[in-house]
Scaffold this motif. Structure first.
Motif, mmCIF file in Angstrom:
data_model
loop_
_atom_site.group_PDB
_atom_site.id
_atom_site.type_symbol
_atom_site.label_atom_id
_atom_site.label_comp_id
_atom_site.label_asym_id
_atom_site.label_seq_id
_atom_site.Cartn_x
_atom_site.Cartn_y
_atom_site.Cartn_z
ATOM 1 N N TRP A 270 -7.068 8.224 2.857
ATOM 2 C CA TRP A 270 -6.732 6.563 2.279
ATOM 3 C C TRP A 270 -7.271 5.662 3.156
ATOM 4 C CZ3 TRP A 270 -4.271 3.512 5.812
ATOM 5 C CH2 TRP A 270 -3.455 4.018 6.690
ATOM 6 N N GLN A 271 -7.469 5.977 4.236
ATOM 7 C CA GLN A 271 -8.196 4.979 5.339
ATOM 8 C C GLN A 271 -9.421 4.959 4.892
ATOM 9 O OE1 GLN A 271 -6.501 7.991 6.305
ATOM 10 N NE2 GLN A 271 -5.355 7.625 8.141
ATOM 11 N N HIS B 177 -9.600 2.406 2.023
ATOM 12 C CA HIS B 177 -9.488 1.221 2.378
ATOM 13 C C HIS B 177 -10.582 0.446 3.088
ATOM 14 C CE1 HIS B 177 -4.851 1.271 2.821
ATOM 15 N NE2 HIS B 177 -5.005 1.749 1.630
ATOM 16 N N ARG C 291 -13.189 -2.791 1.848
ATOM 17 C CA ARG C 291 -13.548 -3.705 2.474
ATOM 18 C C ARG C 291 -15.179 -3.885 2.486
ATOM 19 N NH1 ARG C 291 -10.314 -5.747 6.688
ATOM 20 N NH2 ARG C 291 -8.145 -4.839 7.041
ATOM 21 N N LYS D 70 -13.176 -6.333 9.245
ATOM 22 C CA LYS D 70 -12.031 -5.884 9.871
ATOM 23 C C LYS D 70 -11.144 -7.090 10.080
ATOM 24 C CE LYS D 70 -13.049 -1.247 11.154
ATOM 25 N NZ LYS D 70 -13.089 -0.344 12.179
ATOM 26 N N THR E 286 -1.380 -2.930 -4.802
ATOM 27 C CA THR E 286 -2.887 -3.075 -4.649
ATOM 28 C C THR E 286 -3.362 -4.549 -4.383
ATOM 29 O OG1 THR E 286 -3.385 -1.161 -5.980
ATOM 30 C CG2 THR E 286 -5.272 -2.562 -5.841
ATOM 31 N N LEU F 146 -2.889 -5.400 -0.953
ATOM 32 C CA LEU F 146 -3.667 -4.564 0.024
ATOM 33 C C LEU F 146 -4.901 -5.599 0.095
ATOM 34 C CD1 LEU F 146 -4.911 -2.426 1.716
ATOM 35 C CD2 LEU F 146 -5.703 -1.110 -0.757
ATOM 36 N N SER G 191 -4.526 -8.425 1.973
ATOM 37 C CA SER G 191 -4.305 -8.051 3.463
ATOM 38 C C SER G 191 -5.776 -8.046 4.174
ATOM 39 C CB SER G 191 -3.860 -6.824 3.698
ATOM 40 O OG SER G 191 -4.599 -5.728 3.476
ATOM 41 N N PHE G 192 -7.088 -8.097 3.232
ATOM 42 C CA PHE G 192 -8.360 -8.051 3.672
ATOM 43 C C PHE G 192 -8.736 -9.412 3.841
ATOM 44 C CE2 PHE G 192 -8.936 -3.912 1.068
ATOM 45 C CZ PHE G 192 -8.366 -3.203 2.252
#
Length: 416
Positions: free
Chosen positions: A89-90, A93, A97, A104, A137, A140, A143-144
């Motif tokens: 999953w990392q 993500h 990005r 980051k 989602t 998520l 969050s970016f």
């Protein structure tokens, strides 16, 4: 039908639409067919196997990026762009990005406030047809440092706009439906005069047989034939196990939708009402007059606004139609939206004529079609609905399937 776009051509069309909308990109995301819109818009095989999450990012400019799981790497091979494969999953993500060009630290390239990325998301779930991405989602992506923007208006461009060939299939279906409705009323009259017992289900099956004879389909959903109190239930459909007889003195509602059996064909959808007698009772005629006035007011509003070059939103049209019925004192009996988008599915993914069930603020765009179908539903008595289809062309508004019903059909009147 005209030649369908190739995946590369579709991506180019999407990028043009993104630039016109002032958006930085469109992120498509799916898990186990959670977003059927993605499959249709991207021209993917809807029946293909998919057990893992995938994403496809189309920037307004530049090369698209496809993100697929290691055990389903071929999932998006039909689409152009570079491929990023994840297992953990990392990695998923990190690839998201990278695809969107977000560091980051969460700073996206594009607008000063970060990337504005279209997603199948609708603020406050106002447009449930478009709400296909789960809240997690959306969180998520936020969050970016990117800002999800509803894709509702973009979806219309690729889901609701008709080709000239599709319009032709609609016109054929609309003409057939109009004729079949009149034939159904005539069949009721024939059976009543012959003292031949008949039911809602019998007439429904008569209509279904006529569909077959005209090479039409309703995708296995049969038409509505409803008498008296049944007509006050907007989605009542007779079945072999549940139906009512039709006799003299009954009020009858026919709601008929179908499309031609040809690739890409689009629906037509009409509702007419009749009375099994030689004269229509005053109360039925009075309620029909209110409903037809609400219908015609919506069409007139559309024509005025479109001819003036103004943007019109689905909710605005609903307000006009609903206002007529509310002014007549029957607002509580208008229990549905005024209309729905029409496409390859009878309930399409364009703007709905709705400010009751949802606040549909989508613009009505050229070369789309929708129903106008106000109604007054008096429980335990009867319900009146008058449904027409409206096609908005380039600066013009057309009511298809003419003629429009102007009075309740007296089924037993000579030459009815």
């Amino acid at each position: 039908m005209t030649k369908q776009s190739s995946p590369a051509e579709r991506v180019a069309e999407i990028q043009r639409a993104l630039k016109e909308a002032g958006l930085d990109g469109w992120l498509f995301y799916d898990f186990r067919k959670s977003d059927p819109l993605a499959y249709r818009i991207l021209l993917l095989d809807r029946d293909s196997f998919a057990s893992r999450r995938w994403a496809y990012y189309i920037p307004a400019e530049g090369e698209p990026v496809k993100i697929v799981h290691r055990i389903e790497q071929e999932k998006l091979d039909a689409l152009p762009g570079r491929r990023l494969v994840y297992q953990r999953w990392q990695q998923l993500h990190a690839h998201l990005r990278e695809a969107m060009g977000v560091s980051k630290e969460g700073n996206g390239k594009g607008n000063s406030g970060g990337l504005r990325v279209a997603m199948q998301y609708s603020p406050n779930n106002n447009i449930p047809y478009v709400s296909r991405v789960d809240a997690g989602t959306v969180e998520l992506v936020r969050s970016f440092g990117a800002e999800p923007v509803t894709s509702a208006d973009l979806v219309q461009i690729f889901e609701a706009v008709w080709t000239p060939e599709q319009k032709e299939t609609h016109d054929r279906a609309a003409d057939n439906i109009h004729r079949i409705i009149l034939e159904a009323f005539a069949e009721i009259g024939r059976r009543i005069r012959a003292d031949e017992p008949t039911t809602e289900y019998d007439i429904q099956q008569f209509i279904m047989r006529r569909f077959e004879e005209e090479d039409m389909t309703s995708d296995e959903d049969p038409p509505i034939v409803a008498v008296n109190a049944n007509s006050a239930m907007p989605h009542y459909i007779p079945s072999p196990a549940q139906h009512s007889p039709i006799g003299r003195g009954d009020f009858v509602l026919l709601d008929v939708w179908a499309k031609m059996k040809s690739p890409g064909a689009v629906y037509a959808d009409q509702t007419w009402t009749g009375f099994v007698g030689e004269e229509v009772p005053e109360e039925h005629a009075r309620i029909f007059e209110i409903v037809s006035r609400a219908r015609d007011s919506a069409v007139e509003f559309l024509r005025e606004q479109i001819s003036a070059g103004n943007y019109v939103r689905g909710a605005q049209v609903d307000d006009v139609s609903r206002g007529v019925i509310e002014s007549a004192g029957y607002g509580q009996c208008f229990t549905t939206r005024t209309g729905h988008s029409i496409g390859e599915e009878v309930h399409g993914n364009g703007a709905n004529i709705d400010n009751m069930e949802t606040p549909d603020e989508r613009r009505i765009i050229p070369r789309t079609c929708f129903s106008i179908e106000p109604g007054i539903y008096q429980e335990s008595l009867f319900g009146v609905r008058s449904e027409i289809d409206v096609y908005v062309g380039d600066g013009v508004v057309e009511v298809t399937g003419q003629p429009i019903q102007r009075e309740v059909v007296a089924i037993l009147r000579e030459n009815a």
